[in-house]
Design a protein around this motif. Sequence first.
Motif, PDB file in Angstrom:
ATOM      1  N   ARG A  14       0.643  -1.203   0.090  1.00 27.64           N
ATOM      2  CA  ARG A  14       0.043   0.084  -0.030  1.00 27.64           C
ATOM      3  C   ARG A  14       0.761   1.243  -0.223  1.00 27.64           C
ATOM      4  O   ARG A  14       0.613   2.259  -0.712  1.00 27.64           O
ATOM      5  N   ALA A  15       2.039   0.974   0.460  1.00 25.94           N
ATOM      6  CA  ALA A  15       2.811   2.405   0.800  1.00 25.94           C
ATOM      7  C   ALA A  15       3.804   2.558  -0.692  1.00 25.94           C
ATOM      8  O   ALA A  15       4.454   3.578  -0.793  1.00 25.94           O
ATOM      9  N   GLY A  16       3.642   1.530  -1.328  1.00 23.38           N
ATOM     10  CA  GLY A  16       4.607   1.671  -2.641  1.00 23.38           C
ATOM     11  C   GLY A  16       6.049   1.445  -2.390  1.00 23.38           C
ATOM     12  O   GLY A  16       6.744   1.729  -3.384  1.00 23.38           O
ATOM     13  N   LEU A  17       6.161   0.631  -1.397  1.00 24.11           N
ATOM     14  CA  LEU A  17       7.715   0.415  -1.184  1.00 24.11           C
ATOM     15  C   LEU A  17       8.269  -0.828  -2.039  1.00 24.11           C
ATOM     16  O   LEU A  17       9.417  -0.908  -2.555  1.00 24.11           O
ATOM     17  N   VAL A  18       7.392  -1.589  -2.399  1.00 24.19           N
ATOM     18  CA  VAL A  18       7.491  -2.886  -3.188  1.00 24.19           C
ATOM     19  C   VAL A  18       6.500  -3.098  -4.073  1.00 24.19           C
ATOM     20  O   VAL A  18       5.429  -2.781  -3.895  1.00 24.19           O
ATOM     21  N   ASP A  19       6.632  -3.723  -5.305  1.00 27.03           N
ATOM     22  CA  ASP A  19       5.605  -4.129  -6.063  1.00 27.03           C
ATOM     23  C   ASP A  19       5.014  -5.742  -5.661  1.00 27.03           C
ATOM     24  O   ASP A  19       3.900  -6.090  -5.874  1.00 27.03           O
ATOM     25  N   ASN A  20       6.010  -6.372  -4.901  1.00 29.52           N
ATOM     26  CA  ASN A  20       5.960  -7.890  -4.747  1.00 29.52           C
ATOM     27  C   ASN A  20       6.025  -7.869  -3.177  1.00 29.52           C
ATOM     28  O   ASN A  20       7.119  -7.487  -2.658  1.00 29.52           O
ATOM     29  N   LEU A  21       5.087  -8.379  -2.365  1.00 29.07           N
ATOM     30  CA  LEU A  21       5.590  -8.674  -1.069  1.00 29.07           C
ATOM     31  C   LEU A  21       6.767  -9.460  -0.564  1.00 29.07           C
ATOM     32  O   LEU A  21       7.389  -8.996   0.284  1.00 29.07           O
ATOM     33  N   GLY A  22       7.142 -10.551  -1.374  1.00 28.05           N
ATOM     34  CA  GLY A  22       8.328 -11.126  -1.288  1.00 28.05           C
ATOM     35  C   GLY A  22       9.532 -10.386  -1.282  1.00 28.05           C
ATOM     36  O   GLY A  22      10.511 -10.883  -0.880  1.00 28.05           O
ATOM     37  N   ASP A  23       9.397  -9.029  -1.806  1.00 27.74           N
ATOM     38  CA  ASP A  23      10.431  -8.357  -2.113  1.00 27.74           C
ATOM     39  C   ASP A  23      10.978  -7.524  -0.914  1.00 27.74           C
ATOM     40  O   ASP A  23      11.853  -6.704  -0.731  1.00 27.74           O
ATOM     41  N   TYR A  24      10.061  -7.538  -0.052  1.00 29.04           N
ATOM     42  CA  TYR A  24      10.237  -6.727   1.238  1.00 29.04           C
ATOM     43  C   TYR A  24      10.579  -7.432   2.429  1.00 29.04           C
ATOM     44  O   TYR A  24       9.964  -8.637   2.810  1.00 29.04           O
ATOM     45  N   PRO A  25      11.561  -7.499   3.017  1.00 27.41           N
ATOM     46  CA  PRO A  25      12.334  -8.280   3.924  1.00 27.41           C
ATOM     47  C   PRO A  25      11.787  -7.913   5.427  1.00 27.41           C
ATOM     48  O   PRO A  25      12.168  -9.018   6.272  1.00 27.41           O
ATOM     49  N   LEU A  26      11.025  -7.106   5.689  1.00 32.20           N
ATOM     50  CA  LEU A  26      10.782  -6.863   7.182  1.00 32.20           C
ATOM     51  C   LEU A  26       9.272  -7.171   7.588  1.00 32.20           C
ATOM     52  O   LEU A  26       8.528  -6.276   8.132  1.00 32.20           O
ATOM     53  N   TRP A  27       8.763  -8.414   7.335  1.00 30.64           N
ATOM     54  CA  TRP A  27       7.509  -8.802   7.773  1.00 30.64           C
ATOM     55  C   TRP A  27       7.469 -10.371   8.081  1.00 30.64           C
ATOM     56  O   TRP A  27       8.245 -11.045   7.496  1.00 30.64           O
ATOM     57  N   ASP A  28       6.576 -10.571   8.730  1.00 24.19           N
ATOM     58  CA  ASP A  28       6.140 -12.176   9.035  1.00 24.19           C
ATOM     59  C   ASP A  28       4.789 -12.486   9.422  1.00 24.19           C
ATOM     60  O   ASP A  28       4.244 -11.365   9.905  1.00 24.19           O
ATOM     61  N   ALA A  29       4.431 -13.579   9.048  1.00 24.60           N
ATOM     62  CA  ALA A  29       2.952 -14.009   9.726  1.00 24.60           C
ATOM     63  C   ALA A  29       3.174 -15.212   9.900  1.00 24.60           C
ATOM     64  O   ALA A  29       3.571 -16.285   9.408  1.00 24.60           O
ATOM     65  N   TYR A  30       2.320 -15.679  10.983  1.00 27.12           N
ATOM     66  CA  TYR A  30       2.065 -16.975  11.419  1.00 27.12           C
ATOM     67  C   TYR A  30       1.799 -17.976  10.395  1.00 27.12           C
ATOM     68  O   TYR A  30       2.252 -19.216  10.504  1.00 27.12           O
ATOM     69  N   TRP A  31       0.898 -17.670   9.570  1.00 23.74           N
ATOM     70  CA  TRP A  31       0.359 -18.787   8.620  1.00 23.74           C
ATOM     71  C   TRP A  31       1.270 -18.609   7.638  1.00 23.74           C
ATOM     72  O   TRP A  31       0.992 -19.506   6.409  1.00 23.74           O
ATOM     73  N   LEU A  32       2.251 -17.968   7.200  1.00 26.31           N
ATOM     74  CA  LEU A  32       3.253 -18.175   6.034  1.00 26.31           C
ATOM     75  C   LEU A  32       4.405 -18.523   6.181  1.00 26.31           C
ATOM     76  O   LEU A  32       4.988 -18.401   7.229  1.00 26.31           O
TER      77      LEU A  32
END
Length: 152
Positions: A134-152
Motif C-alpha cells: 500500500r505504501a508503494g515500497l515494493v511491487d511484490n510482498l516477497g521483495d520486502y524483508p521486514l515482515w512475517d506472519a504465523y500462517w506463512l
Amino acid sequence: MPVRPNSHRLRQGRFSENGRTYFITSVIHERQPVFADWQAGRLLVAELRRAHEQGVAQSIAWVVMPDHFHWLMQLQRGSLGEVIGGVKARCAHAVNRKTRRHGPLWQTGYHDRAIRDGEDLEPFARYIINNPLRAGLVDNLGDYPLWDAYWL
C-alpha cells in the motif's frame, strides 16, 4: 521537544490481559524513516522475536515500515506496557548504537487495539503484511524483508 497534544490519551484507561490478542502500532520519533535502512529494521525484528522466544508475546503477524511498526500479538506474560516498552527500549539502544545516533528513537506511547474473543485475525494480519504494498515500497510482498506472519 515537540508538543504531543493527544499522547496522554494513549495511556488513559489502558488495561492489558494475558491471553488477549492485540494489534499494536508504534511510531518513530518525528516520523524519521530510520527503518528504511533494513539493517536497522532487523534490530527491531530481533526484539519482536526475542519477546516471542521469551514467552511474553506470541507473534501472529508483524511488519516494520520505515517510520513505524505494526504487530499482531497475543500477550502471554506481563503487561502490554512492559512488553512494548521493553521491545522499544532494547531496539532503541541497539539502533542508536549501530547508527551512532542520539536522542529518542520512538514517539511516546503506542496505539493498541484489543481483539475480541472469536474475532477473525486474518483481516488484521493481511492489513499488517500488505502495508509495504500500500505504501508503494515494493511491487511484490516477497521483495520486502521486514515482515512475517504465523500462517506463512
